[in-house]
Scaffold this motif. Sequence first.
Motif, short mmCIF file in Angstrom:
data_model
loop_
_atom_site.label_atom_id
_atom_site.label_comp_id
_atom_site.label_asym_id
_atom_site.label_seq_id
_atom_site.Cartn_x
_atom_site.Cartn_y
_atom_site.Cartn_z
N HIS A 27 46.67 -12.78 64.32
CA HIS A 27 45.68 -13.73 63.81
C HIS A 27 46.18 -15.17 63.83
O HIS A 27 45.50 -16.08 64.28
N HIS A 79 41.21 -22.02 60.03
CA HIS A 79 42.36 -21.12 59.89
C HIS A 79 43.48 -21.75 59.08
O HIS A 79 44.08 -21.08 58.23
N TRP A 128 32.56 -16.93 57.96
CA TRP A 128 33.41 -17.30 56.83
C TRP A 128 32.61 -17.27 55.53
O TRP A 128 31.45 -17.70 55.51
N ASP A 161 38.16 -15.50 55.71
CA ASP A 161 37.81 -15.27 57.11
C ASP A 161 37.23 -13.87 57.23
O ASP A 161 37.91 -12.89 56.89
N TRP A 163 35.79 -12.79 60.21
CA TRP A 163 35.82 -12.31 61.60
C TRP A 163 36.57 -10.97 61.59
O TRP A 163 37.54 -10.82 60.84
N HIS A 165 38.77 -9.91 63.50
CA HIS A 165 40.20 -10.05 63.80
C HIS A 165 41.03 -10.30 62.53
O HIS A 165 42.24 -10.14 62.54
MN MN Z 1 40.26 -15.82 62.11
#
Ligand code: MN
Length: 199
Positions: A27, A79, A128, A161, A163, A165
Amino acid sequence: MAFELPPLPYAKDALAPHISANTLEFHYGKHHQTYVTTLNNLTKDTPLADKSLEEVIKAVAGDSGKVPVFNNAAQVWNHTFYWNCMKPGGGGKPGGKIAGKIEKAFGSYEKFAEQFKTACTGQFGSGWGWLVAEKGELAITKTPNADLPLIHGQTALLTCDVWEHAYYLDYQNRRPDYVQTFLDHLVNWDFVEKNLAGA
Ligand code: MN
């Protein structure tokens, strides 16, 4: 000056067992790095290369010809912010000024946590979940893909986060478990408090 990948605020294994070193390896080491590299490639030899990350995000937001620049710049920002939103031994009910603001806005920490979790799990696809300040009031929002509070007149206080991933290696499809763990064991309330002071 090229955009850079900021160092992680803790070791890659520091958030284990809640978020594994393996997840951070990919990540932070791959996804976040790739956003930085792509942003540099897209802005190289353009006036955007000399702007701050926030300036780039604001300059290209809503520009249909600059969507890739926006997406990569915003993801670099998101991030870096997200890593700082976590710490080993974090999570649970906060103290400080943020505690009173949360109580005023949501009724209780428990109600805040429930609404934050609903926003994070309710974001369809990638995106997010956020706690933001807008005109002095706290609110919970969610954004798709790279979208972020900065371009909506809001100050980001906390983000998760969502997502795939971010959690798939550790939680597979169990996004609710990841968000609950984020709230219970990872949130860096000191960072949130700092963001509130600057809002
Ligand atoms: Mn991410």
